[in-house]
Design a protein around this motif. Structure first.
Motif, PDB file in Angstrom:
ATOM      1  N   LEU A 111      -1.666   8.846   3.298  1.00  0.00           N
ATOM      2  CA  LEU A 111      -1.643   7.898   4.414  1.00  0.00           C
ATOM      3  C   LEU A 111      -3.016   7.351   4.769  1.00  0.00           C
ATOM      4  O   LEU A 111      -3.121   6.168   5.136  1.00  0.00           O
ATOM      5  CB  LEU A 111      -1.005   8.563   5.642  1.00  0.00           C
ATOM      6  CG  LEU A 111       0.500   8.842   5.543  1.00  0.00           C
ATOM      7  CD1 LEU A 111       1.018   9.426   6.849  1.00  0.00           C
ATOM      8  CD2 LEU A 111       1.266   7.573   5.190  1.00  0.00           C
ATOM      9  N   PRO A 112      -4.109   8.138   4.703  1.00  0.00           N
ATOM     10  CA  PRO A 112      -5.416   7.522   4.954  1.00  0.00           C
ATOM     11  C   PRO A 112      -5.714   6.361   4.013  1.00  0.00           C
ATOM     12  O   PRO A 112      -6.348   5.376   4.411  1.00  0.00           O
ATOM     13  CB  PRO A 112      -6.402   8.686   4.749  1.00  0.00           C
ATOM     14  CG  PRO A 112      -5.608   9.895   5.111  1.00  0.00           C
ATOM     15  CD  PRO A 112      -4.225   9.616   4.617  1.00  0.00           C
ATOM     16  N   VAL A 155       6.458  16.566   8.565  1.00  0.00           N
ATOM     17  CA  VAL A 155       6.129  15.139   8.549  1.00  0.00           C
ATOM     18  C   VAL A 155       4.630  15.005   8.769  1.00  0.00           C
ATOM     19  O   VAL A 155       4.037  15.694   9.605  1.00  0.00           O
ATOM     20  CB  VAL A 155       6.919  14.361   9.625  1.00  0.00           C
ATOM     21  CG1 VAL A 155       6.679  14.942  11.005  1.00  0.00           C
ATOM     22  CG2 VAL A 155       6.548  12.886   9.611  1.00  0.00           C
ATOM     23  N   THR A 156       4.001  14.159   7.970  1.00  0.00           N
ATOM     24  CA  THR A 156       2.577  13.871   8.095  1.00  0.00           C
ATOM     25  C   THR A 156       2.407  12.571   8.870  1.00  0.00           C
ATOM     26  O   THR A 156       3.060  11.565   8.561  1.00  0.00           O
ATOM     27  CB  THR A 156       1.917  13.749   6.714  1.00  0.00           C
ATOM     28  OG1 THR A 156       2.147  14.960   5.980  1.00  0.00           O
ATOM     29  CG2 THR A 156       0.423  13.522   6.849  1.00  0.00           C
ATOM     30  N   LEU A 157       1.529  12.598   9.855  1.00  0.00           N
ATOM     31  CA  LEU A 157       1.362  11.459  10.753  1.00  0.00           C
ATOM     32  C   LEU A 157      -0.086  10.999  10.778  1.00  0.00           C
ATOM     33  O   LEU A 157      -1.017  11.805  10.645  1.00  0.00           O
ATOM     34  CB  LEU A 157       1.794  11.826  12.175  1.00  0.00           C
ATOM     35  CG  LEU A 157       3.264  12.227  12.364  1.00  0.00           C
ATOM     36  CD1 LEU A 157       3.445  12.953  13.680  1.00  0.00           C
ATOM     37  CD2 LEU A 157       4.151  10.987  12.317  1.00  0.00           C
ATOM     38  N   VAL A 158      -0.271   9.714  10.969  1.00  0.00           N
ATOM     39  CA  VAL A 158      -1.570   9.127  11.269  1.00  0.00           C
ATOM     40  C   VAL A 158      -1.363   8.178  12.442  1.00  0.00           C
ATOM     41  O   VAL A 158      -0.522   7.272  12.364  1.00  0.00           O
ATOM     42  CB  VAL A 158      -2.171   8.372  10.065  1.00  0.00           C
ATOM     43  CG1 VAL A 158      -3.447   7.651  10.497  1.00  0.00           C
ATOM     44  CG2 VAL A 158      -2.464   9.326   8.926  1.00  0.00           C
ATOM     45  N   PRO A 193     -12.867   8.157   9.923  1.00  0.00           N
ATOM     46  CA  PRO A 193     -11.589   7.458   9.766  1.00  0.00           C
ATOM     47  C   PRO A 193     -10.458   8.279  10.379  1.00  0.00           C
ATOM     48  O   PRO A 193     -10.591   9.486  10.600  1.00  0.00           O
ATOM     49  CB  PRO A 193     -11.433   7.340   8.245  1.00  0.00           C
ATOM     50  CG  PRO A 193     -12.261   8.443   7.687  1.00  0.00           C
ATOM     51  CD  PRO A 193     -13.419   8.606   8.626  1.00  0.00           C
ATOM     52  N   PRO A 194      -9.326   7.642  10.666  1.00  0.00           N
ATOM     53  CA  PRO A 194      -8.184   8.383  11.226  1.00  0.00           C
ATOM     54  C   PRO A 194      -7.767   9.522  10.314  1.00  0.00           C
ATOM     55  O   PRO A 194      -7.675   9.379   9.092  1.00  0.00           O
ATOM     56  CB  PRO A 194      -7.098   7.305  11.322  1.00  0.00           C
ATOM     57  CG  PRO A 194      -7.837   6.005  11.381  1.00  0.00           C
ATOM     58  CD  PRO A 194      -9.053   6.200  10.543  1.00  0.00           C
ATOM     59  N   ALA A 197       0.816  -1.209   0.000  1.00  0.00           N
ATOM     60  CA  ALA A 197       0.000   0.000   0.000  1.00  0.00           C
ATOM     61  C   ALA A 197       0.848   1.257   0.000  1.00  0.00           C
ATOM     62  O   ALA A 197       0.447   2.282  -0.564  1.00  0.00           O
ATOM     63  CB  ALA A 197      -0.938  -0.005   1.210  1.00  0.00           C
ATOM     64  N   ALA A 198       2.025   1.204   0.641  1.00  0.00           N
ATOM     65  CA  ALA A 198       2.865   2.398   0.712  1.00  0.00           C
ATOM     66  C   ALA A 198       3.288   2.876  -0.668  1.00  0.00           C
ATOM     67  O   ALA A 198       3.480   4.076  -0.888  1.00  0.00           O
ATOM     68  CB  ALA A 198       4.096   2.118   1.576  1.00  0.00           C
ATOM     69  N   TYR A 199       3.426   1.958  -1.632  1.00  0.00           N
ATOM     70  CA  TYR A 199       3.801   2.326  -2.996  1.00  0.00           C
ATOM     71  C   TYR A 199       2.596   2.735  -3.840  1.00  0.00           C
ATOM     72  O   TYR A 199       2.740   3.500  -4.806  1.00  0.00           O
ATOM     73  CB  TYR A 199       4.518   1.158  -3.676  1.00  0.00           C
ATOM     74  CG  TYR A 199       5.923   0.925  -3.212  1.00  0.00           C
ATOM     75  CD1 TYR A 199       6.981   1.714  -3.672  1.00  0.00           C
ATOM     76  CD2 TYR A 199       6.203  -0.076  -2.314  1.00  0.00           C
ATOM     77  CE1 TYR A 199       8.275   1.501  -3.240  1.00  0.00           C
ATOM     78  CE2 TYR A 199       7.504  -0.307  -1.869  1.00  0.00           C
ATOM     79  CZ  TYR A 199       8.532   0.484  -2.336  1.00  0.00           C
ATOM     80  OH  TYR A 199       9.806   0.274  -1.906  1.00  0.00           O
ATOM     81  N   ASP A 200       1.429   2.229  -3.493  1.00  0.00           N
ATOM     82  CA  ASP A 200       0.261   2.422  -4.351  1.00  0.00           C
ATOM     83  C   ASP A 200      -0.599   3.604  -3.948  1.00  0.00           C
ATOM     84  O   ASP A 200      -1.152   4.295  -4.818  1.00  0.00           O
ATOM     85  CB  ASP A 200      -0.610   1.156  -4.347  1.00  0.00           C
ATOM     86  CG  ASP A 200       0.135  -0.054  -4.895  1.00  0.00           C
ATOM     87  OD1 ASP A 200       1.110   0.155  -5.639  1.00  0.00           O
ATOM     88  OD2 ASP A 200      -0.256  -1.190  -4.566  1.00  0.00           O
TER      89      ASP A 200
END
Length: 330
Positions: A180-181, A213-216, A253-254, A173-176
């Motif tokens: 981040l959601p 930096v973007t965080l979830v 959702p987060p 998923a990190a590549y696609d």
């Protein structure tokens, strides 16, 4: 056995302390192997003969029963000691295999990615079953460097299997996914097919940009930012989100949130094994107060210093697995 001999010599033959000599090989079975137990039993046998001769009861029926008891207890203790050592060797082998599996499951992370320096430290617990569900991953994608750190509820092979599924889903998923959601949604769908009951996975995801930096955060302990100016703060979301596997229970959702991440700053991701480590008085490890040990010039050394400080706090091996991932911006 020495104490029994002294008491017997002082009390005289009428009190009959000689049967207590069998306690020697019996207690030896708790600590020693078969050979040493037999040696201790032989000492008890000889000591019984000497004391019986001193008490003028050698050859009497009661003395013969005492000698027979020492032989029987020694034999049983030697057998128990041998079996205990065999089980200890098997357990040590299982522990080693489990720890290797735990360390091999996450792939080695890149030590650098553009302006970022990355270090990882994993500390195994002292519990009998050392294998757990702590996980981490660093992926270099077209959208930037993305990081996952998480902790599967529970221990054992089931937790490791779940951790492997989460890591596999994240690597794809990190590549696609463009944000981040979307990655979280893919992880949630993957877990919905494997998790059962009330199982869940706490996780923190991060995506590093040029100056931020973007965080979830999905029910995971918030990361710690150490600013170049010495500022220390936990980066907590405005609205907490439930762990993976339970996000359907939330109203929304987060949501991702951004924090500045400038040159010279560093960010520490960790699992709850760090902040829930206790000392003898039951005090939790004060991460904010001890974060100064991360000032080492080398990222790997900084995490080793933090691990050593954590072990000093607990006074020995920690009770839970602890994973730490440190990111520095050059």
């Amino acid at each position: 056995m020495g104490a029994v001999a002294i008491v017997d010599l002082a009390a005289g033959p009428e009190f009959g302390y000689l049967p207590l000599l069998a306690l020697g090989p019996a207690f030896a079975a708790l600590h020693y192997g078969a050979r040493r137990i037999v040696l201790i039993g032989l000492i008890a046998f000889v000591l019984c003969i000497v004391l019986a001769a001193y008490d003028n009861v050698l050859g009497h029926r009661q003395d013969n029963l005492t000698l027979a008891s020492i032989i029987g207890v020694t034999s049983a203790s030697a057998l128990a000691g041998a079996r205990r050592q065999q089980r200890e060797r098997e357990l040590a082998t299982v522990r080693t295999v489990a720890e290797v599996a735990q360390r091999v499951l996450p792939r080695p992370v890149p030590r650098s990615a553009g302006p970022l320096l990355i270090a990882v430290n994993y500390t195994s617990a002292a519990a009998e079953a050392r294998i757990g569900g702590d996980l981490y991953e660093v992926v270099i994608t077209p959208f930037g460097v993305r990081i996952l750190i998480g902790d599967v509820q529970g221990k054992g092979l089931g937790a490791v299997e779940t951790a492997a599924g989460v890591l596999g889903a994240f690597r794809e998923a990190a590549y696609d996914e463009a944000d981040l959601p979307g990655v979280v949604n893919r992880l949630e769908k993957s877990l919905s097919r494997t998790l059962s009951g009330e199982k869940f996975v706490t996780a923190a995801l991060a995506q590093f940009g040029d100056d931020h930096v973007t965080l979830v955060d999905c029910g995971h302990p918030p990361p710690l930012i150490l600013g170049r100016d010495g500022d220390l703060r936990l980066v907590e979301p405005e609205e907490p989100s439930p762990p993976l596997g339970m996000t359907d229970l939330a109203d929304a959702p987060p949501r991702p949130y951004q924090v500045p991440f400038s040159p010279g700053d560093q960010m520490l991701f960790y699992t709850d094994g760090v902040i829930e480590a206790r000392d003898d008085a039951g005090t939790f490890y004060p991460l904010l107060d001890r974060a100064g040990v991360l000032r080492s010039s080398e990222a790997e050394q900084a995490l080793r210093d933090l691990e050593a400080d954590l072990v000093r706090h607990t006074g020995g091996p920690i009770a839970d697995d602890a994973a730490m991932l440190l990111v520095r911006r050059r």
